[in-house]
Design a protein around this motif. Sequence first.
Motif, PDB file in Angstrom:
ATOM      1  N   MET A  88       0.853  -1.364  -0.018  1.00 51.76           N
ATOM      2  CA  MET A  88       0.087   0.054  -0.157  1.00 51.76           C
ATOM      3  C   MET A  88       0.663   1.298  -0.103  1.00 51.76           C
ATOM      4  O   MET A  88       0.378   2.212  -0.580  1.00 51.76           O
ATOM      5  CB  MET A  88      -0.901  -0.026   1.137  1.00 51.76           C
ATOM      6  CG  MET A  88      -2.105  -0.880   0.817  1.00 51.76           C
ATOM      7  SD  MET A  88      -2.931  -0.742  -0.516  1.00 51.76           S
ATOM      8  CE  MET A  88      -4.020   0.986  -0.093  1.00 51.76           C
ATOM      9  N   GLY A  89       2.021   1.320   0.588  1.00 50.52           N
ATOM     10  CA  GLY A  89       2.957   2.531   0.666  1.00 50.52           C
ATOM     11  C   GLY A  89       3.410   2.727  -0.792  1.00 50.52           C
ATOM     12  O   GLY A  89       3.628   4.033  -0.931  1.00 50.52           O
ATOM     13  N   GLU A  90       3.326   1.720  -1.601  1.00 52.69           N
ATOM     14  CA  GLU A  90       3.787   2.181  -2.766  1.00 52.69           C
ATOM     15  C   GLU A  90       2.792   2.451  -4.056  1.00 52.69           C
ATOM     16  O   GLU A  90       3.368   2.816  -5.072  1.00 52.69           O
ATOM     17  CB  GLU A  90       4.852   0.888  -3.269  1.00 52.69           C
ATOM     18  CG  GLU A  90       6.132   0.739  -2.562  1.00 52.69           C
ATOM     19  CD  GLU A  90       6.606  -0.583  -3.279  1.00 52.69           C
ATOM     20  OE1 GLU A  90       6.439  -0.927  -4.358  1.00 52.69           O
ATOM     21  OE2 GLU A  90       7.662  -1.092  -2.532  1.00 52.69           O
ATOM     22  N   VAL A  91       1.760   2.121  -3.808  1.00 48.71           N
ATOM     23  CA  VAL A  91       0.531   2.607  -4.688  1.00 48.71           C
ATOM     24  C   VAL A  91       0.444   3.830  -5.149  1.00 48.71           C
ATOM     25  O   VAL A  91       0.393   4.160  -6.216  1.00 48.71           O
ATOM     26  CB  VAL A  91      -0.714   2.193  -4.292  1.00 48.71           C
ATOM     27  CG1 VAL A  91      -1.839   2.622  -4.795  1.00 48.71           C
ATOM     28  CG2 VAL A  91      -0.831   0.867  -3.907  1.00 48.71           C
ATOM     29  N   GLU A  92       0.524   4.949  -4.206  1.00 49.27           N
ATOM     30  CA  GLU A  92       0.632   6.428  -4.406  1.00 49.27           C
ATOM     31  C   GLU A  92       1.861   6.674  -5.490  1.00 49.27           C
ATOM     32  O   GLU A  92       1.607   7.412  -6.504  1.00 49.27           O
ATOM     33  CB  GLU A  92       0.429   7.319  -3.296  1.00 49.27           C
ATOM     34  CG  GLU A  92      -0.735   7.186  -2.706  1.00 49.27           C
ATOM     35  CD  GLU A  92      -2.012   7.634  -3.545  1.00 49.27           C
ATOM     36  OE1 GLU A  92      -1.893   8.710  -4.294  1.00 49.27           O
ATOM     37  OE2 GLU A  92      -2.990   7.016  -3.618  1.00 49.27           O
ATOM     38  N   GLN A  93       2.982   6.121  -4.940  1.00 51.07           N
ATOM     39  CA  GLN A  93       4.060   6.426  -5.840  1.00 51.07           C
ATOM     40  C   GLN A  93       3.998   5.796  -7.234  1.00 51.07           C
ATOM     41  O   GLN A  93       4.466   6.392  -8.444  1.00 51.07           O
ATOM     42  CB  GLN A  93       5.189   5.992  -5.314  1.00 51.07           C
ATOM     43  CG  GLN A  93       6.662   6.073  -5.927  1.00 51.07           C
ATOM     44  CD  GLN A  93       7.697   5.553  -5.463  1.00 51.07           C
ATOM     45  OE1 GLN A  93       7.810   4.864  -4.412  1.00 51.07           O
ATOM     46  NE2 GLN A  93       8.880   5.745  -6.158  1.00 51.07           N
ATOM     47  N   LEU A  94       3.416   4.494  -7.404  1.00 50.34           N
ATOM     48  CA  LEU A  94       3.179   4.082  -8.870  1.00 50.34           C
ATOM     49  C   LEU A  94       2.072   4.816  -9.574  1.00 50.34           C
ATOM     50  O   LEU A  94       2.256   5.165 -10.718  1.00 50.34           O
ATOM     51  CB  LEU A  94       2.637   2.702  -8.724  1.00 50.34           C
ATOM     52  CG  LEU A  94       3.711   1.749  -8.050  1.00 50.34           C
ATOM     53  CD1 LEU A  94       3.064   0.302  -7.897  1.00 50.34           C
ATOM     54  CD2 LEU A  94       4.778   1.420  -8.996  1.00 50.34           C
ATOM     55  N   ARG A  95       1.111   5.553  -8.875  1.00 48.37           N
ATOM     56  CA  ARG A  95       0.081   6.186  -9.496  1.00 48.37           C
ATOM     57  C   ARG A  95       0.654   7.701  -9.741  1.00 48.37           C
ATOM     58  O   ARG A  95       0.426   8.090 -10.913  1.00 48.37           O
ATOM     59  CB  ARG A  95      -1.072   6.607  -8.630  1.00 48.37           C
ATOM     60  CG  ARG A  95      -2.055   5.544  -8.526  1.00 48.37           C
ATOM     61  CD  ARG A  95      -3.362   5.937  -7.635  1.00 48.37           C
ATOM     62  NE  ARG A  95      -4.066   4.614  -7.553  1.00 48.37           N
ATOM     63  CZ  ARG A  95      -4.783   4.355  -6.249  1.00 48.37           C
ATOM     64  NH1 ARG A  95      -4.714   5.115  -5.385  1.00 48.37           N
ATOM     65  NH2 ARG A  95      -5.441   3.303  -6.374  1.00 48.37           N
ATOM     66  N   ALA A  96       1.567   8.040  -9.136  1.00 46.22           N
ATOM     67  CA  ALA A  96       2.287   9.340  -9.436  1.00 46.22           C
ATOM     68  C   ALA A  96       3.426   9.104 -10.816  1.00 46.22           C
ATOM     69  O   ALA A  96       3.379  10.173 -11.690  1.00 46.22           O
ATOM     70  CB  ALA A  96       3.211   9.758  -8.427  1.00 46.22           C
ATOM     71  N   ASN A  97       3.793   7.963 -10.916  1.00 38.87           N
ATOM     72  CA  ASN A  97       4.850   7.721 -11.976  1.00 38.87           C
ATOM     73  C   ASN A  97       3.819   7.633 -13.514  1.00 38.87           C
ATOM     74  O   ASN A  97       4.461   7.599 -14.442  1.00 38.87           O
ATOM     75  CB  ASN A  97       5.599   6.518 -11.679  1.00 38.87           C
ATOM     76  CG  ASN A  97       6.636   6.656 -10.800  1.00 38.87           C
ATOM     77  OD1 ASN A  97       6.946   7.795 -10.569  1.00 38.87           O
ATOM     78  ND2 ASN A  97       7.056   5.620 -10.128  1.00 38.87           N
ATOM     79  N   GLN A  98       2.762   7.379 -13.254  1.00 36.27           N
ATOM     80  CA  GLN A  98       1.663   7.126 -14.562  1.00 36.27           C
ATOM     81  C   GLN A  98       1.185   8.514 -15.238  1.00 36.27           C
ATOM     82  O   GLN A  98       0.757   8.467 -16.298  1.00 36.27           O
ATOM     83  CB  GLN A  98       0.826   5.990 -14.232  1.00 36.27           C
ATOM     84  CG  GLN A  98       0.973   4.838 -13.726  1.00 36.27           C
ATOM     85  CD  GLN A  98       1.824   3.999 -14.752  1.00 36.27           C
ATOM     86  OE1 GLN A  98       1.504   4.115 -16.083  1.00 36.27           O
ATOM     87  NE2 GLN A  98       2.829   3.550 -14.292  1.00 36.27           N
ATOM     88  N   ILE A  99       1.482   9.375 -14.374  1.00 34.74           N
ATOM     89  CA  ILE A  99       1.183  10.815 -14.947  1.00 34.74           C
ATOM     90  C   ILE A  99       2.137  11.394 -15.679  1.00 34.74           C
ATOM     91  O   ILE A  99       3.261  11.488 -15.324  1.00 34.74           O
ATOM     92  CB  ILE A  99       0.817  11.771 -13.593  1.00 34.74           C
ATOM     93  CG1 ILE A  99      -0.203  11.178 -12.492  1.00 34.74           C
ATOM     94  CG2 ILE A  99       0.514  13.154 -14.194  1.00 34.74           C
ATOM     95  CD1 ILE A  99      -0.303  11.978 -11.391  1.00 34.74           C
ATOM     96  N   PRO A 100       1.705  11.747 -16.822  1.00 36.23           N
ATOM     97  CA  PRO A 100       2.589  12.301 -17.890  1.00 36.23           C
ATOM     98  C   PRO A 100       3.060  13.669 -17.384  1.00 36.23           C
ATOM     99  O   PRO A 100       2.534  14.570 -16.852  1.00 36.23           O
ATOM    100  CB  PRO A 100       2.027  12.349 -19.307  1.00 36.23           C
ATOM    101  CG  PRO A 100       0.529  12.400 -18.906  1.00 36.23           C
ATOM    102  CD  PRO A 100       0.261  11.719 -17.733  1.00 36.23           C
ATOM    103  N   GLN A 101       4.368  13.565 -17.319  1.00 36.17           N
ATOM    104  CA  GLN A 101       5.165  15.153 -17.103  1.00 36.17           C
ATOM    105  C   GLN A 101       5.960  15.663 -18.041  1.00 36.17           C
ATOM    106  O   GLN A 101       6.504  14.803 -18.988  1.00 36.17           O
ATOM    107  CB  GLN A 101       6.003  14.763 -15.708  1.00 36.17           C
ATOM    108  CG  GLN A 101       5.137  14.675 -14.570  1.00 36.17           C
ATOM    109  CD  GLN A 101       6.083  14.182 -13.326  1.00 36.17           C
ATOM    110  OE1 GLN A 101       7.294  14.214 -13.612  1.00 36.17           O
ATOM    111  NE2 GLN A 101       5.337  13.863 -12.152  1.00 36.17           N
TER     112      GLN A 101
END
Length: 119
Positions: free
Chosen positions: A49-62
Amino acid sequence: MTAEAKPQRRSLSGGLGAIRNAPVDSVSNEPSVMPAAVRAGFDTVPVPMGEVEQLRANQIPQVPRRTRGAGRSMPFSLKLRPDTLDYIYSIANGRNIPLAQVIEELVEAHARDAAPGKG
């Protein structure tokens, strides 16, 4: 007189001629709803669960960052026409300043000329 028999050709497919594809009940032109990774079972990998937000943030195009180091510590290599290189060297040698300073001053002059309201 005996009539000559016409030679018979052997089947090259052998027993494969009896195999038929099963008829398709309905042909669907719409793409599959499930992505290939989910169909293949790759979506079932447990993630802490601690890595879910980081994985979602990595999917956002920047937009890629194009900033480099500070000062004149970064190397910059390029190929110039001989007349352009001679011009830059002549300014640097005539004023006894580094090549980087000449390029920085040329960029500043270009920025002033290209500023809005100019031209």
